[in-house]
Each structure stands twice: as structure tokens, then as C-alpha cells.
Motif scaffolding. Structure first.
Motif, mmCIF file in Angstrom:
data_model
loop_
_atom_site.group_PDB
_atom_site.id
_atom_site.type_symbol
_atom_site.label_atom_id
_atom_site.label_comp_id
_atom_site.label_asym_id
_atom_site.label_seq_id
_atom_site.Cartn_x
_atom_site.Cartn_y
_atom_site.Cartn_z
ATOM 1 N N THR A 32 -13.464 -5.065 4.739
ATOM 2 C CA THR A 32 -13.271 -3.625 4.574
ATOM 3 C C THR A 32 -11.789 -3.269 4.593
ATOM 4 O O THR A 32 -11.307 -2.510 3.742
ATOM 5 C CB THR A 32 -14.018 -2.853 5.684
ATOM 6 O OG1 THR A 32 -15.396 -3.216 5.648
ATOM 7 C CG2 THR A 32 -13.883 -1.358 5.500
ATOM 8 N N VAL A 33 -11.062 -3.833 5.538
ATOM 9 C CA VAL A 33 -9.628 -3.564 5.629
ATOM 10 C C VAL A 33 -8.912 -4.087 4.380
ATOM 11 O O VAL A 33 -8.025 -3.424 3.831
ATOM 12 C CB VAL A 33 -9.038 -4.188 6.917
ATOM 13 C CG1 VAL A 33 -7.517 -4.162 6.907
ATOM 14 C CG2 VAL A 33 -9.580 -3.469 8.137
ATOM 15 N N ALA A 34 -9.302 -5.279 3.922
ATOM 16 C CA ALA A 34 -8.675 -5.838 2.717
ATOM 17 C C ALA A 34 -8.956 -4.959 1.503
ATOM 18 O O ALA A 34 -8.055 -4.696 0.692
ATOM 19 C CB ALA A 34 -9.177 -7.258 2.479
ATOM 20 N N ALA A 35 -10.193 -4.498 1.352
ATOM 21 C CA ALA A 35 -10.543 -3.649 0.211
ATOM 22 C C ALA A 35 -9.756 -2.339 0.242
ATOM 23 O O ALA A 35 -9.229 -1.896 -0.790
ATOM 24 C CB ALA A 35 -12.044 -3.372 0.201
ATOM 25 N N LEU A 36 -9.654 -1.724 1.415
ATOM 26 C CA LEU A 36 -8.887 -0.481 1.520
ATOM 27 C C LEU A 36 -7.404 -0.732 1.252
ATOM 28 O O LEU A 36 -6.738 0.098 0.627
ATOM 29 C CB LEU A 36 -9.093 0.142 2.908
ATOM 30 C CG LEU A 36 -10.488 0.720 3.174
ATOM 31 C CD1 LEU A 36 -10.600 1.190 4.617
ATOM 32 C CD2 LEU A 36 -10.806 1.836 2.209
ATOM 33 N N GLY A 37 -6.902 -1.862 1.698
ATOM 34 C CA GLY A 37 -5.505 -2.200 1.425
ATOM 35 C C GLY A 37 -5.243 -2.372 -0.055
ATOM 36 O O GLY A 37 -4.221 -1.898 -0.582
ATOM 37 N N PHE A 38 -6.152 -3.054 -0.752
ATOM 38 C CA PHE A 38 -5.980 -3.249 -2.200
ATOM 39 C C PHE A 38 -6.084 -1.930 -2.951
ATOM 40 O O PHE A 38 -5.354 -1.700 -3.924
ATOM 41 C CB PHE A 38 -6.983 -4.256 -2.738
ATOM 42 C CG PHE A 38 -6.682 -5.678 -2.353
ATOM 43 C CD1 PHE A 38 -5.430 -6.227 -2.583
ATOM 44 C CD2 PHE A 38 -7.643 -6.459 -1.750
ATOM 45 C CE1 PHE A 38 -5.133 -7.526 -2.233
ATOM 46 C CE2 PHE A 38 -7.360 -7.772 -1.383
ATOM 47 C CZ PHE A 38 -6.110 -8.301 -1.628
ATOM 48 N N LEU A 39 -6.986 -1.059 -2.520
ATOM 49 C CA LEU A 39 -7.085 0.258 -3.164
ATOM 50 C C LEU A 39 -5.798 1.055 -2.959
ATOM 51 O O LEU A 39 -5.302 1.700 -3.888
ATOM 52 C CB LEU A 39 -8.285 1.027 -2.612
ATOM 53 C CG LEU A 39 -9.656 0.537 -3.084
ATOM 54 C CD1 LEU A 39 -10.762 1.247 -2.319
ATOM 55 C CD2 LEU A 39 -9.808 0.777 -4.569
ATOM 56 N N ALA A 40 -5.256 1.024 -1.741
ATOM 57 C CA ALA A 40 -4.009 1.747 -1.468
ATOM 58 C C ALA A 40 -2.855 1.158 -2.283
ATOM 59 O O ALA A 40 -2.033 1.891 -2.826
ATOM 60 C CB ALA A 40 -3.699 1.694 0.025
ATOM 61 N N LEU A 41 -2.817 -0.177 -2.362
ATOM 62 C CA LEU A 41 -1.765 -0.825 -3.146
ATOM 63 C C LEU A 41 -1.858 -0.415 -4.615
ATOM 64 O O LEU A 41 -0.843 -0.134 -5.256
ATOM 65 C CB LEU A 41 -1.890 -2.345 -3.007
ATOM 66 C CG LEU A 41 -0.847 -3.177 -3.735
ATOM 67 C CD1 LEU A 41 0.518 -2.976 -3.095
ATOM 68 C CD2 LEU A 41 -1.228 -4.635 -3.701
ATOM 69 N N GLY A 42 -3.061 -0.382 -5.154
ATOM 70 C CA GLY A 42 -3.244 0.043 -6.538
ATOM 71 C C GLY A 42 -2.853 1.499 -6.752
ATOM 72 O O GLY A 42 -2.189 1.838 -7.732
ATOM 73 N N GLN A 86 1.488 5.083 -8.897
ATOM 74 C CA GLN A 86 2.448 6.174 -8.707
ATOM 75 C C GLN A 86 3.876 5.701 -8.965
ATOM 76 O O GLN A 86 4.691 6.423 -9.519
ATOM 77 C CB GLN A 86 2.342 6.726 -7.274
ATOM 78 C CG GLN A 86 1.000 7.281 -6.911
ATOM 79 C CD GLN A 86 0.610 8.480 -7.757
ATOM 80 O OE1 GLN A 86 1.422 9.348 -8.023
ATOM 81 N NE2 GLN A 86 -0.635 8.512 -8.184
ATOM 82 N N HIS A 87 4.171 4.469 -8.556
ATOM 83 C CA HIS A 87 5.548 3.966 -8.658
ATOM 84 C C HIS A 87 5.838 3.329 -10.028
ATOM 85 O O HIS A 87 6.879 3.600 -10.622
ATOM 86 C CB HIS A 87 5.802 2.960 -7.538
ATOM 87 C CG HIS A 87 7.195 2.433 -7.493
ATOM 88 N ND1 HIS A 87 8.263 3.214 -7.104
ATOM 89 C CD2 HIS A 87 7.708 1.221 -7.806
ATOM 90 C CE1 HIS A 87 9.369 2.490 -7.174
ATOM 91 N NE2 HIS A 87 9.061 1.276 -7.601
ATOM 92 N N PHE A 88 4.940 2.471 -10.499
ATOM 93 C CA PHE A 88 5.205 1.699 -11.717
ATOM 94 C C PHE A 88 4.618 2.320 -12.978
ATOM 95 O O PHE A 88 5.008 1.975 -14.083
ATOM 96 C CB PHE A 88 4.652 0.272 -11.582
ATOM 97 C CG PHE A 88 5.307 -0.527 -10.506
ATOM 98 C CD1 PHE A 88 6.648 -0.869 -10.596
ATOM 99 C CD2 PHE A 88 4.592 -0.938 -9.410
ATOM 100 C CE1 PHE A 88 7.254 -1.606 -9.602
ATOM 101 C CE2 PHE A 88 5.191 -1.677 -8.411
ATOM 102 C CZ PHE A 88 6.526 -2.007 -8.498
ATOM 103 N N GLY A 89 3.617 3.149 -12.852
ATOM 104 C CA GLY A 89 2.974 3.739 -14.024
ATOM 105 C C GLY A 89 1.673 3.004 -14.347
ATOM 106 O O GLY A 89 1.447 1.858 -13.980
ATOM 107 N N LYS A 90 0.814 3.709 -15.053
ATOM 108 C CA LYS A 90 -0.530 3.202 -15.351
ATOM 109 C C LYS A 90 -0.495 1.945 -16.213
ATOM 110 O O LYS A 90 -1.180 0.959 -15.918
ATOM 111 C CB LYS A 90 -1.352 4.296 -16.032
ATOM 112 C CG LYS A 90 -2.769 3.891 -16.358
ATOM 113 C CD LYS A 90 -3.575 5.054 -16.907
ATOM 114 C CE LYS A 90 -3.119 5.403 -18.294
ATOM 115 N NZ LYS A 90 -4.015 6.376 -18.949
ATOM 116 N N PHE A 106 -0.734 3.444 -4.926
ATOM 117 C CA PHE A 106 0.709 3.642 -4.831
ATOM 118 C C PHE A 106 1.462 2.871 -5.918
ATOM 119 O O PHE A 106 2.528 3.293 -6.349
ATOM 120 C CB PHE A 106 1.214 3.269 -3.436
ATOM 121 C CG PHE A 106 0.741 4.234 -2.379
ATOM 122 C CD1 PHE A 106 1.117 5.573 -2.416
ATOM 123 C CD2 PHE A 106 -0.087 3.816 -1.357
ATOM 124 C CE1 PHE A 106 0.680 6.470 -1.449
ATOM 125 C CE2 PHE A 106 -0.526 4.696 -0.390
ATOM 126 C CZ PHE A 106 -0.147 6.029 -0.430
ATOM 127 N N GLY A 107 0.900 1.765 -6.361
ATOM 128 C CA GLY A 107 1.513 1.027 -7.460
ATOM 129 C C GLY A 107 1.518 1.827 -8.746
ATOM 130 O O GLY A 107 2.505 1.833 -9.489
#
Length: 71
Positions: A10-20, A25-29, A22-23
Motif C-alpha cells: 500500500t505504501v509503495a503504491a501510494l508512493g508511486f502514485l505521488a511520484l507520477g 507537474q514538474h516534467f510534463g505529461k 509530481f513528476g
């Protein structure tokens, strides 16, 4: 499934969702889609090219006849 394993997944899945999130937001779609496709392609290639974990079963042993000594 063990509770610790469930919590970890669960923690890993939430981390990957957050990374995606914010990624994007920063790098573009488009850059994130390109990165995801590259990682997915590398994973698929490594899956196809990996060696089997267990060796193949050996062929059936050949039975030999023993010669009797005539004494």
C-alpha cells in the motif's frame, strides 16, 4: 497476505502514485509517458530475455547391461 506485506504494498503504491503526480507537474505529461514507456519496455525485454530459474530435467538415464564374468 501478511499484514506487513499488505502495508508495504500500500505504501509503495501510494508512493508511486505521488511520484507520477509530481513528476507530471514538474516534467510534463509527454515526458512522463515517454519515461513510463521506456521503463515498461525495459521490463518487458528483461522478462523475455531472462534465463529459466530451474535447469531443464535431464534425459532419462541409459541402462547398460553388465557382463557376467564366466569363471
Amino acid at each position: 497476505m501478511k499484514p506487513n506485506k499488505t502495508l508495504g504494498l500500500t505504501v509503495a503504491a501510494l508512493g508511486f502514485l505521488a511520484l507520477g503526480y509530481f513528476g507530471v507537474q514538474h516534467f510534463g505529461k509527454n515526458n512522463m509517458f515517454t519515461t513510463a514507456a521506456a521503463v515498461g519496455g525495459a521490463g518487458a525485454i528483461s522478462y523475455v530475455l531472462q534465463k529459466p530459474s530451474q535447469p531443464e530435467a535431464p534425459a532419462a538415464p541409459i541402462k547398460t547391461q553388465r557382463r557376467r564374468n564366466k569363471s
